[in-house]
Every structure is written in structure tokens, then in C-alpha cells.
Write a protein that holds these residues in place. Structure first.
Motif, PDB file in Angstrom:
ATOM      1  N   GLY A  47       0.792  -1.337  -0.112  1.00  0.00           N
ATOM      2  CA  GLY A  47      -0.105  -0.018  -0.237  1.00  0.00           C
ATOM      3  C   GLY A  47       0.827   1.272  -0.103  1.00  0.00           C
ATOM      4  O   GLY A  47       0.641   2.148  -0.786  1.00  0.00           O
ATOM      5  N   ALA A  48       1.850   1.224   0.667  1.00  0.00           N
ATOM      6  CA  ALA A  48       2.757   2.383   0.992  1.00  0.00           C
ATOM      7  C   ALA A  48       3.560   2.724  -0.330  1.00  0.00           C
ATOM      8  O   ALA A  48       3.644   3.696  -0.946  1.00  0.00           O
ATOM      9  CB  ALA A  48       3.671   2.153   2.131  1.00  0.00           C
ATOM     10  N   VAL A  49       3.962   1.517  -1.067  1.00  0.00           N
ATOM     11  CA  VAL A  49       4.691   1.554  -2.404  1.00  0.00           C
ATOM     12  C   VAL A  49       3.793   2.286  -3.410  1.00  0.00           C
ATOM     13  O   VAL A  49       4.016   3.031  -4.242  1.00  0.00           O
ATOM     14  CB  VAL A  49       5.312   0.295  -2.759  1.00  0.00           C
ATOM     15  N   MET A  50       2.481   1.598  -3.439  1.00  0.00           N
ATOM     16  CA  MET A  50       1.545   2.147  -4.443  1.00  0.00           C
ATOM     17  C   MET A  50       1.244   3.730  -4.181  1.00  0.00           C
ATOM     18  O   MET A  50       1.538   4.434  -5.256  1.00  0.00           O
ATOM     19  CB  MET A  50       0.401   1.375  -3.923  1.00  0.00           C
ATOM     20  N   ALA A  51       1.248   4.027  -2.863  1.00  0.00           N
ATOM     21  CA  ALA A  51       0.992   5.462  -2.504  1.00  0.00           C
ATOM     22  C   ALA A  51       2.161   6.201  -3.228  1.00  0.00           C
ATOM     23  O   ALA A  51       2.213   7.429  -3.655  1.00  0.00           O
ATOM     24  CB  ALA A  51       0.675   5.781  -1.252  1.00  0.00           C
ATOM     25  N   PHE A  52       3.320   6.043  -2.733  1.00  0.00           N
ATOM     26  CA  PHE A  52       4.649   6.555  -3.318  1.00  0.00           C
ATOM     27  C   PHE A  52       4.447   6.727  -4.904  1.00  0.00           C
ATOM     28  O   PHE A  52       4.833   7.725  -5.690  1.00  0.00           O
ATOM     29  CB  PHE A  52       5.792   5.991  -2.861  1.00  0.00           C
ATOM     30  N   PHE A 104      11.316  -0.882  -5.908  1.00  0.00           N
ATOM     31  CA  PHE A 104      10.861  -1.528  -4.494  1.00  0.00           C
ATOM     32  C   PHE A 104      10.668  -2.744  -4.425  1.00  0.00           C
ATOM     33  O   PHE A 104      11.365  -3.468  -3.725  1.00  0.00           O
ATOM     34  CB  PHE A 104       9.635  -0.546  -3.917  1.00  0.00           C
ATOM     35  N   GLY A 105       9.995  -3.603  -5.491  1.00  0.00           N
ATOM     36  CA  GLY A 105       9.883  -4.865  -5.368  1.00  0.00           C
ATOM     37  C   GLY A 105      11.064  -5.460  -5.612  1.00  0.00           C
ATOM     38  O   GLY A 105      11.422  -6.485  -4.926  1.00  0.00           O
ATOM     39  N   LEU A 106      12.072  -4.922  -6.468  1.00  0.00           N
ATOM     40  CA  LEU A 106      13.425  -5.590  -6.848  1.00  0.00           C
ATOM     41  C   LEU A 106      14.159  -5.546  -5.443  1.00  0.00           C
ATOM     42  O   LEU A 106      14.875  -6.332  -5.087  1.00  0.00           O
ATOM     43  CB  LEU A 106      13.960  -4.969  -7.914  1.00  0.00           C
ATOM     44  N   LEU A 107      14.116  -4.342  -4.814  1.00  0.00           N
ATOM     45  CA  LEU A 107      14.957  -4.172  -3.705  1.00  0.00           C
ATOM     46  C   LEU A 107      14.385  -5.238  -2.418  1.00  0.00           C
ATOM     47  O   LEU A 107      15.228  -5.864  -1.862  1.00  0.00           O
ATOM     48  CB  LEU A 107      14.783  -2.635  -2.909  1.00  0.00           C
ATOM     49  N   ASN A 108      13.112  -5.186  -2.354  1.00  0.00           N
ATOM     50  CA  ASN A 108      12.400  -6.409  -1.076  1.00  0.00           C
ATOM     51  C   ASN A 108      13.059  -7.673  -1.988  1.00  0.00           C
ATOM     52  O   ASN A 108      13.344  -8.334  -0.685  1.00  0.00           O
ATOM     53  CB  ASN A 108      10.892  -6.270  -1.284  1.00  0.00           C
ATOM     54  N   GLY A 109      13.087  -8.000  -2.976  1.00  0.00           N
ATOM     55  CA  GLY A 109      13.442  -9.348  -3.388  1.00  0.00           C
ATOM     56  C   GLY A 109      14.727  -9.446  -2.999  1.00  0.00           C
ATOM     57  O   GLY A 109      15.291 -10.659  -2.572  1.00  0.00           O
ATOM     58  N   LEU A 110      15.699  -8.625  -3.248  1.00  0.00           N
ATOM     59  CA  LEU A 110      17.197  -8.833  -3.077  1.00  0.00           C
ATOM     60  C   LEU A 110      17.418  -9.013  -1.460  1.00  0.00           C
ATOM     61  O   LEU A 110      18.151  -9.841  -1.388  1.00  0.00           O
ATOM     62  CB  LEU A 110      17.977  -7.617  -3.687  1.00  0.00           C
ATOM     63  N   LEU A 111      16.752  -8.222  -0.718  1.00  0.00           N
ATOM     64  CA  LEU A 111      16.883  -8.250   0.539  1.00  0.00           C
ATOM     65  C   LEU A 111      16.724  -9.415   1.246  1.00  0.00           C
ATOM     66  O   LEU A 111      16.906 -10.320   2.101  1.00  0.00           O
ATOM     67  CB  LEU A 111      16.302  -6.886   1.188  1.00  0.00           C
ATOM     68  N   VAL A 112      15.547 -10.115   0.844  1.00  0.00           N
ATOM     69  CA  VAL A 112      14.725 -11.406   1.051  1.00  0.00           C
ATOM     70  C   VAL A 112      15.705 -12.465   0.881  1.00  0.00           C
ATOM     71  O   VAL A 112      16.140 -13.643   1.524  1.00  0.00           O
ATOM     72  CB  VAL A 112      13.430 -11.422   0.623  1.00  0.00           C
ATOM     73  N   GLN A 113      16.266 -12.371  -0.554  1.00  0.00           N
ATOM     74  CA  GLN A 113      17.060 -13.559  -1.113  1.00  0.00           C
ATOM     75  C   GLN A 113      18.506 -13.591  -0.798  1.00  0.00           C
ATOM     76  O   GLN A 113      19.248 -14.651  -0.513  1.00  0.00           O
ATOM     77  CB  GLN A 113      16.524 -13.370  -2.494  1.00  0.00           C
ATOM     78  N   LEU A 145       8.071  -4.693   6.221  1.00  0.00           N
ATOM     79  CA  LEU A 145       7.937  -3.734   7.309  1.00  0.00           C
ATOM     80  C   LEU A 145       8.496  -2.585   7.283  1.00  0.00           C
ATOM     81  O   LEU A 145       8.228  -1.540   7.388  1.00  0.00           O
ATOM     82  CB  LEU A 145       7.821  -4.279   8.625  1.00  0.00           C
ATOM     83  N   GLY A 146      10.063  -2.791   7.050  1.00  0.00           N
ATOM     84  CA  GLY A 146      11.001  -1.479   6.933  1.00  0.00           C
ATOM     85  C   GLY A 146      10.630  -0.843   5.769  1.00  0.00           C
ATOM     86  O   GLY A 146      10.398   0.337   5.560  1.00  0.00           O
ATOM     87  N   MET A 147      10.289  -1.536   4.533  1.00  0.00           N
ATOM     88  CA  MET A 147      10.291  -0.841   3.469  1.00  0.00           C
ATOM     89  C   MET A 147       8.519  -0.186   3.306  1.00  0.00           C
ATOM     90  O   MET A 147       8.708   1.020   2.779  1.00  0.00           O
ATOM     91  CB  MET A 147      10.320  -1.794   2.370  1.00  0.00           C
ATOM     92  N   LEU A 148       7.911  -0.468   4.044  1.00  0.00           N
ATOM     93  CA  LEU A 148       6.471   0.263   4.318  1.00  0.00           C
ATOM     94  C   LEU A 148       6.874   1.585   4.910  1.00  0.00           C
ATOM     95  O   LEU A 148       6.324   2.580   4.418  1.00  0.00           O
ATOM     96  CB  LEU A 148       5.658  -0.550   5.419  1.00  0.00           C
ATOM     97  N   ASN A 149       7.750   1.650   6.022  1.00  0.00           N
ATOM     98  CA  ASN A 149       8.136   2.729   6.452  1.00  0.00           C
ATOM     99  C   ASN A 149       8.813   3.819   5.546  1.00  0.00           C
ATOM    100  O   ASN A 149       8.737   5.120   5.578  1.00  0.00           O
ATOM    101  CB  ASN A 149       8.721   2.625   7.853  1.00  0.00           C
ATOM    102  N   VAL A 150       9.570   3.172   4.907  1.00  0.00           N
ATOM    103  CA  VAL A 150      10.495   3.904   3.798  1.00  0.00           C
ATOM    104  C   VAL A 150       9.448   4.424   3.089  1.00  0.00           C
ATOM    105  O   VAL A 150       9.816   5.770   2.734  1.00  0.00           O
ATOM    106  CB  VAL A 150      11.549   2.950   3.243  1.00  0.00           C
TER     107      VAL A 150
END
Length: 331
Positions: free
Chosen positions: A83-88, A118-127, A138-143
Motif C-alpha cells: 500500500g505504501a509503495v503504491m501511494a509513493f 521497490f519490489g526488486l529491492l525487497n526481493g534482493l533483501l529477502v533472498q 515492514l521496513g520498506m513500508l516505513n521507507v
């Protein structure tokens, strides 16, 4: 011959029926039909073409987010930042088109690309690190939330060019007006449903959700696949940002604050397991409609919005409970 073939046919028929009854989408579909029947009896305004069109318009943004959320949950992950990524993304699109002197189509492409980033960054951090998806998103939500308010300067962006709101326009279908944005959402559901059910990529997604180690041992490039899934989800959030602008007509920095939970609600109600490896985009579509039907029906009945939230929460708990019980039976 009759004595040997008849018992065989009798044995096969219950198997097919059992598969239909135990399909993950059967329960949600029954719940949707029962909800429609209940609200049709409770209010005369519910069972109309215009009201059903309104329901689809109301859920098209969350529905698009829920497609990306489904992909991630199928891998046993979760995305709290959608939701936050969409808003940005919506603020990037709106400001670039209204104030940045960029052509509207370029601004739209840029906003979608930012969400994909943002999705790419999430994936890199997860993997690659790796970190739990819950913590990363959760962290990316705040960012994303902070960047939205910094970049927008807490101001709603207005006076948007026509192409940004084009998907909010309607066309007549019989006696009902349908928005172009609703068609985009439905098309995305169909596209991703096909990709998951009929392509090698889709089979790999399910394999990854069932067991990442087993998938890796079977030659699936799990790291690349996971990063790709999060990136595709991010691009879908960017499309949701465009749909949000087309529906509201502005770039609103306050938008999307509960849409992450709404998207998870739709996915769970649609029968997708939070433990990964089981579910479908079709089920998510049904889950989105369940949320939309309940909120619309309760609103028509004059029920306060806080009770709508209460009922939605109870439905989510029930859906997860059913999923947990079915997993135990499968063992």
C-alpha cells in the motif's frame, strides 16, 4: 463387460466430485454466493447492475495489489509494504505529470518503474542477505511512507492531465456504466491466472512455495525466481497506483494506508495458504469480491464502518483457521 466397467465408473465419479468439493476456491465461492443472497434479501439496492459495477470499481485498486500479494504469499512470503509503495508511485506519477513537465505516459512509466524498483529491492533483501519477508517489507513500508510525504510535501497533487485519469472513465454496457480501470484489473487477474496455471514459471512458483530446498535440488533457480516474483509484484503495485489516480482524480499522499492489510485479507479469504504453495489468483479474485460485497452490502444496510472492519477481521481469522485445519488433515 458390464460387471467390470460399472464399478469402475462408480469409483471415478466420487473422486471428481471430491476434488471439486475440496478445491481451495470452492469454499470462498460458496461464501461469496451466500453473501450475495443475504444482501439481496436484506436490501433492494444490492442486486442491480449499477451496484455490482460500483463494487468492482471499489475493489479494483486493492484487487490489483492482491494479485502481487498472491504471488508473494504463494512463496510463503508476505508484503506489508504494498500500500505504501503504491501511494509513493501515485505521487511520483502525479507530480511528474502535473509539475515535472514530463509527458503523462512517461510519468506513468516512471511511476510504475519506481514501484518495480521497490519490489526488486525487497526481493534482493529477502533472498541475498537473507532477511525474513515480514521484516523487510515492514521496513520498506516505513521507507515508502516517509518518501511519499517528503516528496509530496504533505500536499495533494491536483490538476492532473487527462491520460492519468482516463482509466476512471466509463462506457455503457447495457444499462450499466463500466470503468476502463475495472477491465484492466480483470485482465490482470486473467493474465496472472494463466501464467500460474499454464506456464513453467507458474509451476516453479508453486514448487518454491512448497519447499525452496526441494525446488533448488530440482534445478529451479530459486534466487532469481524469488527476486523476479517480488519485482513483478512491485510492477503490479505501480499499475495499482495508476488505477488509484484514475479513481480519485488526484495524487493523495494519505492513500493506501490500510490497503496492505486489505490485500492480505483478500488473498486469505480466497483460499491461498499463508504457508505457501497452495492457492490461486482466481481464489484471490473471489476473495476481493467477498470483501467488496460485504462492505457494500453492510453500507447499504446502514451498518457503521467500524462494524464492517470487525466482520472482515472475523472472516480472516476463520479463513486462516480453515487453512490450518486442512493442512493438519493433509498430513
Amino acid at each position: 463387460m458390464t460387471a467390470t466397467t460399472t464399478p469402475y465408473a462408480e469409483l471415478k465419479a466420487p473422486t471428481t466430485a471430491r476434488r471439486l468439493l475440496t478445491a481451495p476456491t470452492t469454499g470462498p465461492l460458496v461464501a461469496l454466493l451466500l453473501a450475495c443472497a443475504f444482501f439481496s434479501v436484506s436490501t433492494d439496492q444490492f442486486l442491480t447492475g449499477g451496484n455490482f459495477s460500483l463494487i468492482v470499481q471499489q475493489v479494483m485498486v486493492v484487487g490489483t495489489l492482491a494479485i502481487g500479494q498472491t504471488l508473494i504469499i504463494l512463496t510463503a512470503g508476505i508484503d506489508l509494504s504494498c500500500g505504501a509503495v503504491m501511494a509513493f508511485g501515485s505521487i511520483v506519477i502525479a507530480k511528474m505529470a502535473a509539475e515535472g513537465s514530463l509527458p503523462p505516459l512517461v510519468a506513468i512509466a516512471l511511476g510504475i518503474a519506481v514501484c518495480g524498483g521497490f519490489g526488486l529491492l525487497n526481493g534482493l533483501l529477502v533472498q541475498k542477505i537473507p532477511l525474513p519477508p515480514f521484516i523487510v517489507t515492514l521496513g520498506m513500508l516505513n521507507v515508502a511512507f516517509a518518501l511519499t510525504h517528503i516528496y509530496s510535501e504533505e500536499q495533494t497533487v491536483t490538476n492532473l492531465p487527462g491520460p492519468l485519469t482516463a482509466l476512471g472513465k466509463t462506457f455503457p454496457l447495457g444499462h450499466t456504466d463500466i470503468t476502463y480501470g475495472s477491465l484492466v484489473t480483470i485482465a490482470l487477474f486473467l493474465l496472472l491466472a494463466y501464467a500460474l496455471s499454464s506456464t513453467g514459471w507458474g509451476r516453479h512458483v508453486y514448487a518454491l512455495g512448497n519447499s525452496q530446498e526441494a525446488a533448488r535440488l530440482n534445478g529451479i533457480r530459486t534466487s532469481r525466481l524469488t527476486i523476479g516474483i517480488y519485482t513483478v509484484a512491485g510492477l503490479l503495485y505501480g499499475i495499482a497506483a495508476l488505477l488509484l489516480i484514475s479513481r480519485t482524480g488526484v495524487g493523495d499522499p494519505q492513500a493506501g494506508q490500510t490497503d496492505n492489510l486489505d490485500s492480505i485479507t483478500a488473498v486469505v479469504l480466497g483460499g491461498t495458504s499463508l504457508f505457501g504453495g497452495r492457492g490461486s489468483v482466481l481464489g484471490t479474485f473471489i476473495g476481493v469480491l467477498i470483501v467488496g460485497v460485504f462492505r457494500n452490502g453492510l453500507q447499504l444496510m446502514g451498518v457503521a464502518s467500524i462494524y464492517q472492519t470487525l466482520i472482515t477481521g472475523v472472516l480472516v481469522i476463520l479463513a486462516v483457521t480453515v487453512d490450518q485445519l486442512s493442512r493438519k488433515k493433509a498430513r
